[in-house]
Structures are given as C-alpha cells and as structure tokens.
Design a protein around this motif. Structure first.
Motif, PDB file in Angstrom:
ATOM      1  N   ARG A  87      49.698  -0.861 -54.987  1.00  0.00           N
ATOM      2  CA  ARG A  87      51.108  -1.143 -54.706  1.00  0.00           C
ATOM      3  C   ARG A  87      51.475  -2.576 -55.040  1.00  0.00           C
ATOM      4  O   ARG A  87      52.553  -3.029 -54.702  1.00  0.00           O
ATOM      5  N   GLY A  88      50.570  -3.301 -55.677  1.00  0.00           N
ATOM      6  CA  GLY A  88      50.858  -4.682 -56.031  1.00  0.00           C
ATOM      7  C   GLY A  88      50.759  -5.657 -54.869  1.00  0.00           C
ATOM      8  O   GLY A  88      51.079  -6.819 -55.015  1.00  0.00           O
ATOM      9  N   GLU A  89      50.321  -5.178 -53.707  1.00  0.00           N
ATOM     10  CA  GLU A  89      50.183  -6.045 -52.540  1.00  0.00           C
ATOM     11  C   GLU A  89      48.778  -6.646 -52.527  1.00  0.00           C
ATOM     12  O   GLU A  89      47.821  -6.016 -52.968  1.00  0.00           O
ATOM     13  N   PRO A  90      48.631  -7.861 -52.018  1.00  0.00           N
ATOM     14  CA  PRO A  90      47.290  -8.449 -51.948  1.00  0.00           C
ATOM     15  C   PRO A  90      46.423  -7.733 -50.913  1.00  0.00           C
ATOM     16  O   PRO A  90      46.920  -7.146 -49.961  1.00  0.00           O
ATOM     17  N   ASP A  91      45.119  -7.740 -51.161  1.00  0.00           N
ATOM     18  CA  ASP A  91      44.178  -7.165 -50.204  1.00  0.00           C
ATOM     19  C   ASP A  91      43.993  -8.146 -49.069  1.00  0.00           C
ATOM     20  O   ASP A  91      43.755  -9.332 -49.293  1.00  0.00           O
ATOM     21  N   ARG A  92      44.119  -7.641 -47.841  1.00  0.00           N
ATOM     22  CA  ARG A  92      43.954  -8.493 -46.668  1.00  0.00           C
ATOM     23  C   ARG A  92      43.038  -7.783 -45.679  1.00  0.00           C
ATOM     24  O   ARG A  92      43.181  -6.592 -45.432  1.00  0.00           O
ATOM     25  N   PHE A  93      42.100  -8.543 -45.118  1.00  0.00           N
ATOM     26  CA  PHE A  93      41.155  -8.017 -44.151  1.00  0.00           C
ATOM     27  C   PHE A  93      41.194  -8.904 -42.917  1.00  0.00           C
ATOM     28  O   PHE A  93      41.449 -10.103 -43.008  1.00  0.00           O
ATOM     29  N   PHE A  94      40.924  -8.288 -41.750  1.00  0.00           N
ATOM     30  CA  PHE A  94      41.067  -9.010 -40.487  1.00  0.00           C
ATOM     31  C   PHE A  94      39.872  -8.800 -39.573  1.00  0.00           C
ATOM     32  O   PHE A  94      39.162  -7.799 -39.667  1.00  0.00           O
ATOM     33  N   GLU A  95      39.697  -9.750 -38.672  1.00  0.00           N
ATOM     34  CA  GLU A  95      38.741  -9.672 -37.565  1.00  0.00           C
ATOM     35  C   GLU A  95      39.381 -10.388 -36.386  1.00  0.00           C
ATOM     36  O   GLU A  95      40.327 -11.152 -36.564  1.00  0.00           O
ATOM     37  N   GLY A  96      38.832 -10.154 -35.212  1.00  0.00           N
ATOM     38  CA  GLY A  96      39.275 -10.897 -34.036  1.00  0.00           C
ATOM     39  C   GLY A  96      38.330 -12.066 -33.818  1.00  0.00           C
ATOM     40  O   GLY A  96      37.113 -11.893 -33.869  1.00  0.00           O
ATOM     41  N   ARG A  97      38.859 -13.246 -33.577  1.00  0.00           N
ATOM     42  CA  ARG A  97      37.964 -14.401 -33.388  1.00  0.00           C
ATOM     43  C   ARG A  97      37.484 -14.513 -31.948  1.00  0.00           C
ATOM     44  O   ARG A  97      36.529 -15.208 -31.670  1.00  0.00           O
ATOM     45  N   GLY A  98      38.170 -13.813 -31.017  1.00  0.00           N
ATOM     46  CA  GLY A  98      37.796 -13.863 -29.605  1.00  0.00           C
ATOM     47  C   GLY A  98      38.748 -14.750 -28.825  1.00  0.00           C
ATOM     48  O   GLY A  98      39.071 -15.839 -29.268  1.00  0.00           O
ATOM     49  N   CYS A  99      39.198 -14.232 -27.695  1.00  0.00           N
ATOM     50  CA  CYS A  99      40.116 -14.986 -26.844  1.00  0.00           C
ATOM     51  C   CYS A  99      39.925 -14.514 -25.400  1.00  0.00           C
ATOM     52  O   CYS A  99      39.138 -13.604 -25.134  1.00  0.00           O
ATOM     53  N   GLU A 100      40.647 -15.115 -24.487  1.00  0.00           N
ATOM     54  CA  GLU A 100      40.534 -14.726 -23.080  1.00  0.00           C
ATOM     55  C   GLU A 100      40.959 -13.284 -22.856  1.00  0.00           C
ATOM     56  O   GLU A 100      40.375 -12.571 -22.053  1.00  0.00           O
ATOM     57  N   ARG A 101      41.980 -12.839 -23.580  1.00  0.00           N
ATOM     58  CA  ARG A 101      42.508 -11.486 -23.372  1.00  0.00           C
ATOM     59  C   ARG A 101      41.509 -10.394 -23.751  1.00  0.00           C
ATOM     60  O   ARG A 101      41.547  -9.307 -23.200  1.00  0.00           O
ATOM     61  N   CYS A 102      40.634 -10.679 -24.710  1.00  0.00           N
ATOM     62  CA  CYS A 102      39.644  -9.667 -25.125  1.00  0.00           C
ATOM     63  C   CYS A 102      38.239 -10.042 -24.666  1.00  0.00           C
ATOM     64  O   CYS A 102      37.252  -9.502 -25.175  1.00  0.00           O
ATOM     65  N   SER A 103      38.148 -10.949 -23.717  1.00  0.00           N
ATOM     66  CA  SER A 103      36.852 -11.437 -23.205  1.00  0.00           C
ATOM     67  C   SER A 103      35.965 -11.976 -24.326  1.00  0.00           C
ATOM     68  O   SER A 103      34.762 -11.758 -24.357  1.00  0.00           O
ATOM     69  N   ASN A 104      36.588 -12.623 -25.291  1.00  0.00           N
ATOM     70  CA  ASN A 104      35.901 -13.250 -26.425  1.00  0.00           C
ATOM     71  C   ASN A 104      35.117 -12.267 -27.297  1.00  0.00           C
ATOM     72  O   ASN A 104      34.161 -12.661 -27.957  1.00  0.00           O
ATOM     73  N   THR A 105      35.521 -10.998 -27.299  1.00  0.00           N
ATOM     74  CA  THR A 105      34.848 -10.011 -28.157  1.00  0.00           C
ATOM     75  C   THR A 105      35.542  -9.855 -29.509  1.00  0.00           C
ATOM     76  O   THR A 105      34.918  -9.425 -30.470  1.00  0.00           O
ATOM     77  N   GLY A 106      36.834 -10.158 -29.572  1.00  0.00           N
ATOM     78  CA  GLY A 106      37.599  -9.953 -30.792  1.00  0.00           C
ATOM     79  C   GLY A 106      38.173  -8.545 -30.899  1.00  0.00           C
ATOM     80  O   GLY A 106      38.863  -8.223 -31.850  1.00  0.00           O
ATOM     81  N   TYR A 107      37.877  -7.720 -29.900  1.00  0.00           N
ATOM     82  CA  TYR A 107      38.341  -6.326 -29.919  1.00  0.00           C
ATOM     83  C   TYR A 107      39.017  -5.974 -28.599  1.00  0.00           C
ATOM     84  O   TYR A 107      38.647  -6.481 -27.544  1.00  0.00           O
ATOM     85  N   ALA A 108      39.989  -5.061 -28.689  1.00  0.00           N
ATOM     86  CA  ALA A 108      40.685  -4.581 -27.490  1.00  0.00           C
ATOM     87  C   ALA A 108      41.054  -3.121 -27.711  1.00  0.00           C
ATOM     88  O   ALA A 108      41.946  -2.807 -28.492  1.00  0.00           O
ATOM     89  N   GLY A 109      40.336  -2.235 -27.084  1.00  0.00           N
ATOM     90  CA  GLY A 109      40.608  -0.808 -27.228  1.00  0.00           C
ATOM     91  C   GLY A 109      39.759  -0.160 -28.302  1.00  0.00           C
ATOM     92  O   GLY A 109      38.958  -0.811 -28.971  1.00  0.00           O
ATOM     93  N   ARG A 110      39.962   1.158 -28.421  1.00  0.00           N
ATOM     94  CA  ARG A 110      39.219   1.937 -29.408  1.00  0.00           C
ATOM     95  C   ARG A 110      40.156   2.875 -30.144  1.00  0.00           C
ATOM     96  O   ARG A 110      41.208   3.236 -29.658  1.00  0.00           O
ATOM     97  N   LEU A 111      39.690   3.292 -31.312  1.00  0.00           N
ATOM     98  CA  LEU A 111      40.464   4.142 -32.198  1.00  0.00           C
ATOM     99  C   LEU A 111      39.505   5.142 -32.834  1.00  0.00           C
ATOM    100  O   LEU A 111      38.377   4.775 -33.176  1.00  0.00           O
ATOM    101  N   GLY A 112      39.928   6.367 -32.989  1.00  0.00           N
ATOM    102  CA  GLY A 112      39.065   7.377 -33.601  1.00  0.00           C
ATOM    103  C   GLY A 112      39.134   7.354 -35.109  1.00  0.00           C
ATOM    104  O   GLY A 112      40.181   7.114 -35.700  1.00  0.00           O
ATOM    105  N   ILE A 113      37.976   7.594 -35.738  1.00  0.00           N
ATOM    106  CA  ILE A 113      37.938   7.911 -37.159  1.00  0.00           C
ATOM    107  C   ILE A 113      37.366   9.318 -37.248  1.00  0.00           C
ATOM    108  O   ILE A 113      36.521   9.703 -36.437  1.00  0.00           O
ATOM    109  N   TYR A 114      37.843  10.088 -38.215  1.00  0.00           N
ATOM    110  CA  TYR A 114      37.552  11.514 -38.232  1.00  0.00           C
ATOM    111  C   TYR A 114      37.133  12.007 -39.609  1.00  0.00           C
ATOM    112  O   TYR A 114      37.525  11.444 -40.633  1.00  0.00           O
ATOM    113  N   GLU A 115      36.388  13.107 -39.571  1.00  0.00           N
ATOM    114  CA  GLU A 115      35.986  13.825 -40.773  1.00  0.00           C
ATOM    115  C   GLU A 115      36.158  15.305 -40.447  1.00  0.00           C
ATOM    116  O   GLU A 115      35.537  15.801 -39.505  1.00  0.00           O
ATOM    117  N   LEU A 116      37.005  15.984 -41.185  1.00  0.00           N
ATOM    118  CA  LEU A 116      37.264  17.397 -40.929  1.00  0.00           C
ATOM    119  C   LEU A 116      36.896  18.199 -42.166  1.00  0.00           C
ATOM    120  O   LEU A 116      37.437  17.970 -43.250  1.00  0.00           O
TER     121      LEU A 116
END
Length: 122
Positions: free
Chosen positions: A36-65
């Motif tokens: 689509r002509g958009e630049p590729d962007r990738f992310f991570e969480g660096r860790g903060c008080e809200r996520c107890s310094n894990t960089g993650y908050a919550g879970r999401l399913g990935i699936y194969e059907l």
C-alpha cells in the motif's frame, strides 16, 4: 480443525517503534513493503508502571482453521502424514498460526518476538 495460541498485547502506554534484526524477519519470510506504499513499522513495549515493566497488557488470540474438503479428506483416509495435510490445507487457503500472528504484528497489536515464542512448534 481449529488451533489457537494466545499472544501478549503490547502495552499502549509504553509502545515504541523498533527495528527488528533481519533474522527475526527472515523467520516470517518477510519482504519489505506492505503493498500500500506505507512504511513498515514494528513495535514493542519498553515497560512502564501500568504494565508492571513487562511491555505487555492483555492477551490476544491467533488462530489456524483447517476446513475439511475433498482433497484433505482423501489425504486423511489415505493416512498421509501431517506435513502433506498441512501443505494441502495451506494450498486450499488455510492461514497458519504464524501467518495470523504476522498479521497482528503488522497491525501493531503484538511483537515479532511474541509470535515467534508461541509458534515455535507450530
């Protein structure tokens, strides 16, 4: 048949753009550009008080059907090995766990490392 894994969601409060090492991208067969002509962007969480310094908050399913069709049925009755079944299912349009995870990486929901972690055996 349905397979599912849970990946951790990047914390929105400490989410930062990262530039992954080429080896991580090679695991996905990554090719630069998203069509689509958009630049590729990738992310991570660096860790903060809200996520107890894990960089993650919550879970999401990935699936194969895998939907059964005549070709898969013939392979199953013929006692084909799992690699043959998987190859035919992908040819028939099945999205693998890793492919679904990659979509969620591209959406900025989770990290490359997280998808690789949960799909290493898939």
């Amino acid at each position: 048949m349905l397979a599912q894994r849970l990946v951790r969601v990047i914390c929105p409060h400490c989410k930062v753009e990262v530039f992954p090492v080429p080896e991580m991208l090679d695991e996905f067969g990554y090719r630069r550009g998203n069509g689509r002509g958009e630049p590729d962007r990738f992310f991570e969480g660096r860790g903060c008080e809200r996520c107890s310094n894990t960089g993650y908050a919550g879970r999401l399913g990935i699936y194969e059907l895998m939907l059964m069709n005549d070709d898969l049925r013939k392979l199953t009755v013929g006692k084909a090995d799992s690699n043959q079944l998987r190859k035919k299912a992908i040819e028939s349009g099945m999205r693998s766990l890793r492919d679904d995870g990659w979509m969620k990486v591209r959406q900025g929901s989770t990290s490359i490392a997280e998808v690789l972690r949960v799909t290493q055996d898939a």
